[in-house]
Each structure stands twice: as structure tokens, then as C-alpha cells.
Design an enzyme around this catalytic site. Structure first.
Site, PDB file in Angstrom:
ATOM      1  N   GLY A   1      42.339  52.377  37.316  1.00 56.56           N
ATOM      2  CA  GLY A   1      41.142  52.945  37.755  1.00 56.56           C
ATOM      3  C   GLY A   1      39.852  51.973  37.968  1.00 56.56           C
ATOM      4  O   GLY A   1      40.284  50.751  37.787  1.00 56.56           O
ATOM      5  N   CYS A   2      38.795  52.611  38.673  1.00 57.51           N
ATOM      6  CA  CYS A   2      37.842  51.809  39.038  1.00 57.51           C
ATOM      7  C   CYS A   2      36.862  51.110  37.783  1.00 57.51           C
ATOM      8  O   CYS A   2      36.815  49.995  37.874  1.00 57.51           O
ATOM      9  CB  CYS A   2      37.008  52.395  39.986  1.00 57.51           C
ATOM     10  N   TYR A   3      36.657  51.875  36.862  1.00 49.68           N
ATOM     11  CA  TYR A   3      35.870  51.380  35.538  1.00 49.68           C
ATOM     12  C   TYR A   3      36.867  50.235  34.974  1.00 49.68           C
ATOM     13  O   TYR A   3      36.247  49.363  34.560  1.00 49.68           O
ATOM     14  CB  TYR A   3      35.616  52.507  34.697  1.00 49.68           C
TER      15      TYR A   3
END
Length: 337
Positions: A153-155
Site C-alpha cells: 500500500g501507499c502509506y
């Protein structure tokens, strides 16, 4: 040329993938697909994403029969919802395709994780056990051998790239959990409009406090408990994470810098991390690039790291293409810079 399919191509990430696959010298963009019920079915992708006009004008085909679509495909990119990826990935894997899944369906091998955080029971434990986590700068050797790569995921990408060199080097006091505060642009919520991600409604605010599904993803792959609080900002794209941690006793600034340089600057293969040292990272310097910028400052045994990425690129599509490159022996940043 490797025949490459994008499933879920109508969204922001799908559009970025289409552009990168199109310009990749070793990939052939052989099909763009959306769900059979999608209102976007049969429209050219460039009608939805005008920046692709004259570059990629392929139609968004309805995915009616995944098994027949898999025939002749070498690589499949799943930019689909978690439950959809969970169901589709085994079909393409059974056909011998390399599958790069941008959803959360195969990221964490932990009992009850999917029922607790994603709302479904995982039915493909054999593939879950074989899936390789696609944090490109850290898992390259495993990615080279994998058929199923779960793109982070991006985070989690931003958080892990900053903390991993320090944790791997034993430089962090893990008794005091690192605190991650991160802000994302509204494109992270996807292309479909809702009241919650309307620009007229968005105000800088925290969400998912103590309950966001990326917290266990980050903690699992760092092997370190963290406090993670995401925020939504009134801007289109990009993520800025500010991370506070306590250094282990006696750790110096020079040791921190050396760990970062060893992780990212002293490598033979190019990577997508840029070290800023004592400067702070800024979203404007990474938007529309594949890069992750990391800066840090130290005072009285505490370190504050600032990390910036484009959530749609290094946080999703560019990292997926980076994993394709690693898996197939291409230079890691091919089609990205």
C-alpha cells in the site's frame, strides 16, 4: 515482448499503469479490462483519462471470462478491489501468468487479518503463503523468483522505506513505538466520487485512528509495533509522512546516515529512493515521479523522518512496474524515469 494485461484499468492507478506499460520497451499492452458491470466498459481509456489521448486509446473491455483472457498473457496487473483480486489472482496464476496485485488481498500472512481488516475470509492460503511482498528496494531477491507479487500500500511504502534501514541496523529503540502521521491527497480514495472525498467537503483531518488496515501491514513487515494515523488532505495526489522514533542508546547521526546510505545509495542497481539528509521532504518534489524522498533530523536521541511519495506512482503503479522489472531482469527503473 511480454504480453501484459491490466485489470481494473479505469481508475487512476490503472491509467498510470497503462501509460508506463505502453512506453516500456519489453512489455506489450495487450488488453485493458474492467468488470462486466462497469459503466466504463467498451469506452476508450483516453475518454476517461484525457492525458492518454493519442498515447493509449485502447478500449476498456468487460472481463466476462478470466480464464480465456489469461490465455496468451504473460503478466497481469490487478488494480482491483481486494475481494476481486482475491478471486481473480488464482485464475491467472493457474494459467502460468505472473500476477502483480495492487490490492491488499495477498499482503499479510496472518490469521484473522482479512476477516478483521478487510471483511472477508481468505480462501487461498496456499497462494497467500507463496506471495512475495513487493517492497522493491528490500525484497528484490524474493521478487525475482515469485509468480505472485503483492504490491504494498501507499502509506506502508512510505513508512517502511524510511524506517527499515534503521530497524534492520538495530538503531531504533523498539520499546518506544515509532509514531507515523501521514497525509494523503484525495486520489488515494479512488476515482469514484463520494461526499467524503469531494474537494468541497475535504478538510485536513485524521481518519481510521487505531483501526486503519495499513497499521498491521506496516507493523508486520517492519517486525515492529507502530502507531499509525492517516490524514486526508485537500489536494489531488501525494503522501507526506512524518515519523517520530527514539534511537537506541548511543546511536549517532553518522550511524543513521551510514545506514541510510548503505540501504539506498551504495547499491549497484538503481532504486527509487532519494536521500535528503537534514532537509525535509516535500510532496511537490515527488508528484508525477516514481521517487521516494527521505529526510531526517535528530535531537536528544529522537529522530524525525519526513517521507514523500506520489501515492499513485511509488505508492502503487510505479512500484508495480519496478517489481515487473526486477522479476524479469530489466533495469529496475525502466519506463519510470
Amino acid at each position: 515482448m511480454l504480453n501484459t494485461l491490466i485489470i481494473g484499468a479505469s481508475g487512476y492507478t490503472g491509467a498510470e499503469l497503462a501509460k508506463m506499460v505502453h512506453v516500456h520497451p519489453n512489455l506489450h499492452l495487450s488488453g485493458l479490462y474492467v468488470s462486466a458491470q462497469s459503466l466504463d466498459a467498451n469506452k476508450p481509456i483516453s475518454e476517461l483519462h484525457g492525458q492518454l489521448k493519442g498515447i493509449v486509446d485502447l478500449p476498456l473491455q468487460p472481463l466476462a471470462d478470466a480464464e480465456s483472457v489469461a490465455e496468451g498473457a504473460d503478466i497481469v496487473l490487478l488494480a482491483t478491489a481486494h475481494e476481486v483480486s482475491h478471486d481473480l489472482a488464482p485464475v491467472f496464476l493457474a494459467a502460468g501468468c505472473q500476477v502483480f496485485d495492487l490490492s491488499g488481498a495477498f499482503r499479510v500472512q496472518r490469521d484473522s487479518f482479512y476477516s478483521e481488516y478487510y471483511g472477508f475470509e481468505h480462501q487461498h492460503n496456499a497462494w497467500l503463503e507463496q506471495a512475495v511482498y513487493g517492497l522493491a528496494e528490500w525484497n528484490a531477491e524474493a521478487i525475482k523468483q515469485a509468480q505472485l507479487i503483492a504490491v504494498p500500500g501507499c502509506y506502508p511504502t512510505a513508512s517502511q522505506l524510511a524506517l527499515k534501514p534503521l530497524l534492520e541496523g538495530g538503531l531504533i529503540d523498539k520499546e518506544q513505538w515509532p509514531v507515523i502521521n501521514a497525509v494523503s491527497g484525495v486520489s488515494g480514495a479512488g476515482r469514484k466520487a463520494t461526499l467524503g472525498n469531494s474537494f468541497c467537503e475535504v478538510s485536513l483531518q485524521a481518519y481510521g485512528v487505531f483501526s486503519h488496515r495499513h497499521q498491521p501491514e506496516i507493523a508486520t513487515h517492519l517486525d515492529c509495533d507502530v502507531i499509525f494515523t492517516p490524514h486526508l488532505g485537500s489536494f489531488k495526489r501525494g503522501i507526506l509522512a512524518t515519523i517520530t522514533a527514539r534511537l537506541a542508546d548511543g546511536i549517532s547521526e553518522a550511524e543513521v546516515a551510514a545506514a541510510m546510505q548503505q540501504a539506498y545509495q551504495n547499491q549497484i542497481e538503481p532504486n527509487a529512493v532519494r536521500l535528503l539528509g537534514g532537509q525535509t521532504a516535500s510532496i511537490q518534489n515527488v508528484v508525477n515521479t516514481c521517487f521516494c524522498d527521505i529526510g531526517w533530523l535528530i535531537q536528544e536521541q529522537h529522530i524525525i523522518l519526513t517521507v514523500a511519495i506520489d501515492n499513485l506512482l511509488k505508492g502503487a503503479s510505479a512500484q508495480a512496474v519496478q517489481c515487473i522489472n526486477i522479476r524479469n531482469g530489466f533495469s529496475p527503473l525502466t519506463a519510470l524515469v
